[in-house]
Every structure is written in structure tokens, then in C-alpha cells.
Write a protein that holds these residues in place. Structure first.
Motif, PDB file in Angstrom:
ATOM      1  N   GLY A 166     -23.112 -25.578  34.596  1.00 63.10           N
ATOM      2  CA  GLY A 166     -24.175 -24.659  34.208  1.00 63.10           C
ATOM      3  C   GLY A 166     -23.857 -23.654  33.123  1.00 63.10           C
ATOM      4  O   GLY A 166     -24.736 -22.908  32.697  1.00 63.10           O
ATOM      5  N   HIS A 167     -22.628 -23.625  32.617  1.00 60.37           N
ATOM      6  CA  HIS A 167     -22.294 -22.638  31.598  1.00 60.37           C
ATOM      7  C   HIS A 167     -20.952 -22.984  30.958  1.00 60.37           C
ATOM      8  O   HIS A 167     -20.181 -23.796  31.496  1.00 60.37           O
ATOM      9  N   VAL A 168     -20.683 -22.342  29.825  1.00 56.58           N
ATOM     10  CA  VAL A 168     -19.355 -22.393  29.214  1.00 56.58           C
ATOM     11  C   VAL A 168     -18.596 -21.177  29.720  1.00 56.58           C
ATOM     12  O   VAL A 168     -18.992 -20.037  29.448  1.00 56.58           O
ATOM     13  N   PRO A 169     -17.518 -21.351  30.480  1.00 61.01           N
ATOM     14  CA  PRO A 169     -16.805 -20.200  31.032  1.00 61.01           C
ATOM     15  C   PRO A 169     -16.177 -19.349  29.928  1.00 61.01           C
ATOM     16  O   PRO A 169     -15.807 -19.858  28.866  1.00 61.01           O
ATOM     17  N   SER A 170     -16.069 -18.058  30.195  1.00 65.73           N
ATOM     18  CA  SER A 170     -15.549 -17.136  29.182  1.00 65.73           C
ATOM     19  C   SER A 170     -14.133 -17.489  28.772  1.00 65.73           C
ATOM     20  O   SER A 170     -13.736 -17.272  27.619  1.00 65.73           O
ATOM     21  N   GLN A 171     -13.335 -18.063  29.702  1.00 62.17           N
ATOM     22  CA  GLN A 171     -11.960 -18.431  29.351  1.00 62.17           C
ATOM     23  C   GLN A 171     -11.913 -19.498  28.263  1.00 62.17           C
ATOM     24  O   GLN A 171     -10.940 -19.576  27.515  1.00 62.17           O
ATOM     25  N   LEU A 172     -12.956 -20.328  28.183  1.00 66.76           N
ATOM     26  CA  LEU A 172     -13.022 -21.327  27.116  1.00 66.76           C
ATOM     27  C   LEU A 172     -13.764 -20.807  25.893  1.00 66.76           C
ATOM     28  O   LEU A 172     -13.460 -21.184  24.761  1.00 66.76           O
ATOM     29  N   ALA A 173     -14.733 -19.920  26.104  1.00 65.92           N
ATOM     30  CA  ALA A 173     -15.495 -19.364  24.983  1.00 65.92           C
ATOM     31  C   ALA A 173     -14.608 -18.544  24.058  1.00 65.92           C
ATOM     32  O   ALA A 173     -14.877 -18.435  22.858  1.00 65.92           O
ATOM     33  N   ILE A 174     -13.529 -17.958  24.589  1.00 67.07           N
ATOM     34  CA  ILE A 174     -12.624 -17.170  23.761  1.00 67.07           C
ATOM     35  C   ILE A 174     -11.655 -18.059  22.987  1.00 67.07           C
ATOM     36  O   ILE A 174     -11.078 -17.655  21.989  1.00 67.07           O
ATOM     37  N   ILE A 175     -11.476 -19.307  23.450  1.00 68.54           N
ATOM     38  CA  ILE A 175     -10.559 -20.234  22.773  1.00 68.54           C
ATOM     39  C   ILE A 175     -11.298 -21.068  21.733  1.00 68.54           C
ATOM     40  O   ILE A 175     -10.822 -21.258  20.614  1.00 68.54           O
ATOM     41  N   PHE A 176     -12.476 -21.572  22.107  1.00 66.88           N
ATOM     42  CA  PHE A 176     -13.316 -22.282  21.142  1.00 66.88           C
ATOM     43  C   PHE A 176     -14.170 -21.271  20.383  1.00 66.88           C
ATOM     44  O   PHE A 176     -14.410 -20.159  20.853  1.00 66.88           O
ATOM     45  N   ARG A 177     -14.640 -21.660  19.184  1.00 67.01           N
ATOM     46  CA  ARG A 177     -15.541 -20.828  18.399  1.00 67.01           C
ATOM     47  C   ARG A 177     -16.786 -21.642  18.064  1.00 67.01           C
ATOM     48  O   ARG A 177     -16.766 -22.876  18.063  1.00 67.01           O
ATOM     49  N   ASP A 178     -17.870 -20.946  17.746  1.00 70.95           N
ATOM     50  CA  ASP A 178     -19.123 -21.635  17.427  1.00 70.95           C
ATOM     51  C   ASP A 178     -18.979 -22.559  16.225  1.00 70.95           C
ATOM     52  O   ASP A 178     -19.666 -23.572  16.118  1.00 70.95           O
ATOM     53  N   THR A 179     -18.067 -22.201  15.310  1.00 69.55           N
ATOM     54  CA  THR A 179     -17.849 -23.030  14.118  1.00 69.55           C
ATOM     55  C   THR A 179     -17.147 -24.342  14.441  1.00 69.55           C
ATOM     56  O   THR A 179     -17.026 -25.215  13.575  1.00 69.55           O
ATOM     57  N   ASP A 180     -16.683 -24.516  15.679  1.00 71.52           N
ATOM     58  CA  ASP A 180     -16.033 -25.769  16.085  1.00 71.52           C
ATOM     59  C   ASP A 180     -17.042 -26.857  16.446  1.00 71.52           C
ATOM     60  O   ASP A 180     -16.653 -27.985  16.738  1.00 71.52           O
ATOM     61  N   LEU A 181     -18.327 -26.518  16.425  1.00 70.64           N
ATOM     62  CA  LEU A 181     -19.351 -27.461  16.885  1.00 70.64           C
ATOM     63  C   LEU A 181     -19.419 -28.703  15.991  1.00 70.64           C
ATOM     64  O   LEU A 181     -19.496 -28.606  14.773  1.00 70.64           O
ATOM     65  N   VAL A 182     -19.393 -29.867  16.633  1.00 72.00           N
ATOM     66  CA  VAL A 182     -19.552 -31.155  15.950  1.00 72.00           C
ATOM     67  C   VAL A 182     -20.709 -31.880  16.620  1.00 72.00           C
ATOM     68  O   VAL A 182     -20.700 -32.095  17.838  1.00 72.00           O
ATOM     69  N   VAL A 183     -21.705 -32.247  15.822  1.00 75.63           N
ATOM     70  CA  VAL A 183     -22.890 -32.948  16.333  1.00 75.63           C
ATOM     71  C   VAL A 183     -22.839 -34.390  15.854  1.00 75.63           C
ATOM     72  O   VAL A 183     -22.609 -34.652  14.671  1.00 75.63           O
ATOM     73  N   SER A 184     -23.044 -35.333  16.778  1.00 70.68           N
ATOM     74  CA  SER A 184     -22.978 -36.759  16.418  1.00 70.68           C
ATOM     75  C   SER A 184     -23.991 -37.542  17.246  1.00 70.68           C
ATOM     76  O   SER A 184     -24.566 -37.037  18.209  1.00 70.68           O
ATOM     77  N   GLN A 185     -24.205 -38.784  16.845  1.00 71.39           N
ATOM     78  CA  GLN A 185     -25.112 -39.688  17.548  1.00 71.39           C
ATOM     79  C   GLN A 185     -24.293 -40.729  18.300  1.00 71.39           C
ATOM     80  O   GLN A 185     -23.408 -41.365  17.722  1.00 71.39           O
ATOM     81  N   VAL A 186     -24.601 -40.905  19.590  1.00 72.03           N
ATOM     82  CA  VAL A 186     -23.865 -41.856  20.425  1.00 72.03           C
ATOM     83  C   VAL A 186     -24.867 -42.659  21.250  1.00 72.03           C
ATOM     84  O   VAL A 186     -26.012 -42.233  21.437  1.00 72.03           O
ATOM     85  N   PRO A 187     -24.488 -43.828  21.767  1.00 76.22           N
ATOM     86  CA  PRO A 187     -25.385 -44.581  22.651  1.00 76.22           C
ATOM     87  C   PRO A 187     -25.819 -43.715  23.831  1.00 76.22           C
ATOM     88  O   PRO A 187     -24.982 -43.055  24.457  1.00 76.22           O
ATOM     89  N   TYR A 188     -27.093 -43.723  24.131  1.00 74.00           N
ATOM     90  CA  TYR A 188     -27.594 -42.830  25.176  1.00 74.00           C
ATOM     91  C   TYR A 188     -26.967 -43.127  26.536  1.00 74.00           C
ATOM     92  O   TYR A 188     -26.876 -42.248  27.402  1.00 74.00           O
ATOM     93  N   GLN A 189     -26.483 -44.356  26.738  1.00 71.84           N
ATOM     94  CA  GLN A 189     -25.873 -44.709  28.020  1.00 71.84           C
ATOM     95  C   GLN A 189     -24.616 -43.884  28.307  1.00 71.84           C
ATOM     96  O   GLN A 189     -24.171 -43.812  29.461  1.00 71.84           O
ATOM     97  N   ASP A 190     -24.037 -43.272  27.260  1.00 74.26           N
ATOM     98  CA  ASP A 190     -22.855 -42.430  27.478  1.00 74.26           C
ATOM     99  C   ASP A 190     -23.188 -41.212  28.324  1.00 74.26           C
ATOM    100  O   ASP A 190     -22.295 -40.615  28.949  1.00 74.26           O
ATOM    101  N   TYR A 191     -24.489 -40.820  28.335  1.00 68.77           N
ATOM    102  CA  TYR A 191     -24.884 -39.614  29.050  1.00 68.77           C
ATOM    103  C   TYR A 191     -26.057 -39.809  30.010  1.00 68.77           C
ATOM    104  O   TYR A 191     -26.197 -39.057  30.962  1.00 68.77           O
ATOM    105  N   TYR A 192     -26.907 -40.785  29.737  1.00 69.28           N
ATOM    106  CA  TYR A 192     -28.144 -40.899  30.502  1.00 69.28           C
ATOM    107  C   TYR A 192     -28.338 -42.331  31.016  1.00 69.28           C
ATOM    108  O   TYR A 192     -27.946 -43.303  30.353  1.00 69.28           O
TER     109      TYR A 192
END
Length: 437
Positions: A19-45
Motif C-alpha cells: 500500500g505504500h513506499v516505505p520511508s526507508q526506501l523513499a530516502i534511498i531512491f529518488r523520483d528521478t530514478d523512475l523508469v517507465v516501460s511496456q511489458v506483457p500484461y500477464q507479468d502483472y494482471y
């Protein structure tokens, strides 16, 4: 049922967070690390989502390299030395608790606690290095064999002692005795292949409506936590003047873009007055008296006045989160042209006249005739017993530096084309000190 974000090192699944990104990870990752890609929907749904196009779904991941992760974790205090000590202390404390429980029960232990005690003893016997070798081998094996769905239990059945022992403590990160994800990450990334990335998959959280695709997830989470602990505060850099702050800030943005959001530089506002070493001392005292909790690094020039005032403020009682530093030894300054009563002489100006400008690289320190712009000797410093010197044509040097940075930021030239040796030495000093504060 809920949605989760998933943490991976390479293809190895470390943990899930609902339900959330924990603060311990939010301080290590940054918003600029975001990578958006297209994958087969079966990977998630199991069924195509509404926004699915041609059997593909959008994947959202925060991705950082191992070097990037290591730099960030070091800044946050998760150093090699710290995680090693945490491992040893954690095992010792857990064993002590088990011994106390054994005494309380007069030596009668159930199967669970007997197994826990045995596992802890083996972890202590094989030590931090043995534990890390096993975990690194697991992560590398997942990466090389292209297996992303391997489970700890399935993998542990293929192993012989001591490695199988490390998977028996189910309530920990693969046997690491401290429940701190930053400690675990820093411990394991040291020995795994450099091409492996650390990934936080937030696809489900965005698909489940917990966040929007354009939300500033990391910075927003950190802002919410700023008031709770110094770990989430920005590191403040104090300098002798606004030109120094501008130079360091631009350099950080170019050389270490993945660390920019962790630092804040003193704002001198519209004033044209350079602060100098005495003003920096006053600022340090004010910050100490105000009880500011941020980690604070104060940078004094490597000249006579800077060394004098650094020695003075370092001799006073300061909070542990404030660290006064003198700019590091400058190789170029060890034999630098000077002008004074004795004429033109090349001497070592470290501790006498090595201001920030001396760290900006030879290309900006040379004039139209390709000669190094000399230092002009001034008054005698009675505290340090050396003459105070200052670089000539300071304004022109700063202008050339700014022009070079403009060229790099506009992609006309590469950062590798500029001599950042001196400035790198300053930031390496800062990073080292911050990691121990």
C-alpha cells in the motif's frame, strides 16, 4: 487484497511492501530514478487492464545502479564499517536474549527456540564475510540464470551448510540480524556484479490508485518524515561566501546528480558581500545555538585566514552534527606562482592562499598567455605565522568556470573534458566526513 511495491536486487526478490513506499526506501531512491516501460500484461494482471494496449501494460520502476546505491547509503550512514558492526552486535544481542530465555526456562527450550539458537551460533561462527558471500552468490545466481521467481526456501534446499543456515531465520533479511533495509542493502551490494541494479517496482501501487504516475513519490514521502529523524534532513553545506556555494552546488549537480537532493547550500541572498572566514565562524555558532538537527558541514578555505578560524572553531564545543573542515591538500598549489616583496616565486601555498578558485582546474586558472594566474601575497597572519595570499583576477576565474559549467550543462561539452580533480577531492572529503557523523 491490496497492492504492493516489490524490492529487487537484480532479479532477486528482497521484500514486498503493502500500500505504500516505505520511508526507508523513499530516502534511498529518488523520483528521478523512475523508469517507465511496456511489458506483457500477464507479468502483472490475469486480465488485460483498461489502459492495456496490444496486450502490453505500463510498468513503473525506480532503478538505481549499485554505485549510486552505495554512494547514497554511505551518505545516510550505512557504511561498510557500520553494517559490519551492526551484524556482529545483532548476533551477539540475539544470542544473549536466547541465553537469558534458556536460564529462565531452566534449560528447557521448545523446537523453535532451539533451532533459532543453533542458527545464531552458526551465523556467529561463519561471521559477516561468510554470510555476505552466501547472499552475494544467491543474488548473482538469480541474475546469471535469469530466474526471477526463485524463493528462499527452494534455493536453500539446494545448498549445503553453512549457506543453508542463512535462510532459516524467516523473520530477517536472509539472516541479517538487524531489521533495517538500508543496512541489509549496503551489506550485500559490496560483492555482487556491478551490472546488477537495485529496483523498486511500484507498478501495482500506481495501478491500484495509491499513487498517480506523475506523483513525486519519494520526495513526498521524505517530506512527510522530515520532522521525525535527522536521517531524512538535508545535509547543509556552509561556505565562506556565495561564490563558493554556487561553485560547489553546480559541481555537485554535474558530478553527483544522484546525490543532489541530499544537500542544501547556504543562501547568501542578494548581498554582494563575501562572508569570509570570520563570518563563517559566526554562522556556525548561530546554527549550534539554534539547535538545528541537520548534518552541517562548514568549509573553510585552505588559506591562512581559513586555517586560523578553522582551528579556533574546532577547539570549541560543537554538536556532533556540525563538522568544520578545511579544503583538502591541493597538489597544484604545492608549487604555484606567487607575486610579493621577493618578486615572482613558485612556492607551496597550501594553508596560505589556496582558496576555492585554486580547485577549479588549470584550464580556468591560466590566462590568455597560458600562464597560471599568480597569487598576490598580502598581510602577515600572526596566528598561523604565515602570509595570507589571494589569487589575482578572481572574478575572471569564476567567470571562466561558470562558462565551462554552462557548456557542460547544455551538452556542448562533456564533463570528462573538464579537470574536476580539485573539486572531486573536496566532495570526497565531504562524503567521507558525512558518513561518520
Amino acid at each position: 487484497m491490496g497492492s504492493y511495491c516489490e524490492l529487487y536486487i537484480g532479479r532477486y526478490h528482497v521484500d514486498s511492501f503493502k500500500g505504500h513506499v516505505p520511508s526507508q526506501l523513499a530516502i534511498i531512491f529518488r523520483d528521478t530514478d523512475l523508469v517507465v516501460s511496456q511489458v506483457p500484461y500477464q507479468d502483472y494482471y490475469s486480465d488485460p487492464p483498461e489502459d492495456c494496449d496490444d496486450d502490453y501494460a505500463t510498468r513503473y520502476e525506480l532503478v538505481m545502479s549499485l554505485n549510486c546505491a552505495k554512494d547514497r547509503l554511505n551518505l545516510l550512514g550505512f557504511t561498510e564499517r557500520a553494517v559490519r558492526q551492526q551484524f556482529l552486535d545483532g548476533i551477539e544481542e540475539a544470542l544473549q536474549e536466547q541465553n537469558e530465555l534458556r536460564e529462565l526456562r531452566e534449560g528447557v527450550m521448545d523446537d523453535y527456540h532451539e533451532s533459532e539458537f543453533h542458527t545464531l551460533q552458526q551465523l556467529q561462527q561463519y561471521g559477516f564475510d561468510g554470510w555476505r558471500r552466501a547472499i552475494s552468490a544467491l543474488i548473482a545466481d538469480c541474475f546469471v540464470s535469469n530466474r526471477s521467481n526463485i524463493t528462499d526456501e527452494a534455493y536453500s534446499k539446494t545448498l549445503s551448510p553453512p549457506y543453508s543456515v542463512f535462510f532459516e531465520r524467516r523473520d530477517t533479511f536472509l539472516g541479517f540480524p538487524v531489521a533495517e533495509i538500508g543496512m541489509f542493502l549496503r551489506a550485500v551490494i559490496e560483492d555482487i556484479p556491478s551490472e546488477i541494479n537495485v529496483i523498486l517496482d511500484i507498478t501495482e501501487l500506481i495501478g491500484g490508485g495509491y499513487y498517480l504516475p506523475d506523483d513525486h513519490i519519494c520526495s513526498g514521502t521524505v517530506e512527510d518524515a522530515l520532522s521525525e529523524t535527522r536521517q531524512f534532513d538535508k545535509i547543509l553545506i556552509l561556505t565562506e561566501g556565495k561564490s563558493d556555494s554556487r561553485i560547489f552546488e553546480r559541481t555537485l549537480r554535474i558530478l553527483y546528480p544522484h546525490l543532489c537532493e541530499y544537500f542544501s547550500f547556504m543562501d547568501f541572498g542578494p548581498s554582494k558581500t563575501e562572508g569570509g572566514a570570520p563570518a563563517l565562524v559566526s554562522t556556525i555558532k548561530s546554527f549550534a545555538a539554534a539547535g538545528i538537527n541537520n548534518k552541517i558541514v562548514a568549509l573553510f578555505d585552505n588559506d591562512a585566514a581559513g586555517v586560523e578560524h578553522w582551528k579556533y572553531i574546532s577547539s570549541t564545543r560543537l554538536p556532533s552534527n556540525i563538522k568544520p573542515l578545511v579544503l583538502p591538500y591541493n597538489r597544484l598549489a604545492s608549487n604555484y606562482p606567487t607575486v610579493g616583496p621577493q618578486g615572482e616565486v613558485e612556492v607551496d601555498i597550501n594553508g596560505k592562499a589556496a582558496s576555492t578558485e585554486l580547485y577549479l582546474g588549470e584550464s580556468v586558472l591560466r590566462n590568455a598567455n597560458n600562464q597560471l594566474i599568480p597569487v598576490q601575497w598580502g598581510s602577515w597572519n600572526h596566528k598561523t605565522l604565515v602570509y595570507q595570499g589571494a589569487i589575482s583576477e578572481k572574478g575572471e576565474i569564476q567567470d571562466r568556470f561558470d562558462a565551462a559549467m554552462d557548456s557542460i550543462e547544455s551538452k556542448k561539452t562533456q564533463a570528462s573534458d573538464f579537470d574536476f580533480t580539485g573539486l572531486r577531492s573536496i566532495f570526497e572529503m565531504i562524503f567521507t566526513e558525512v558518513a561518520t557523523m
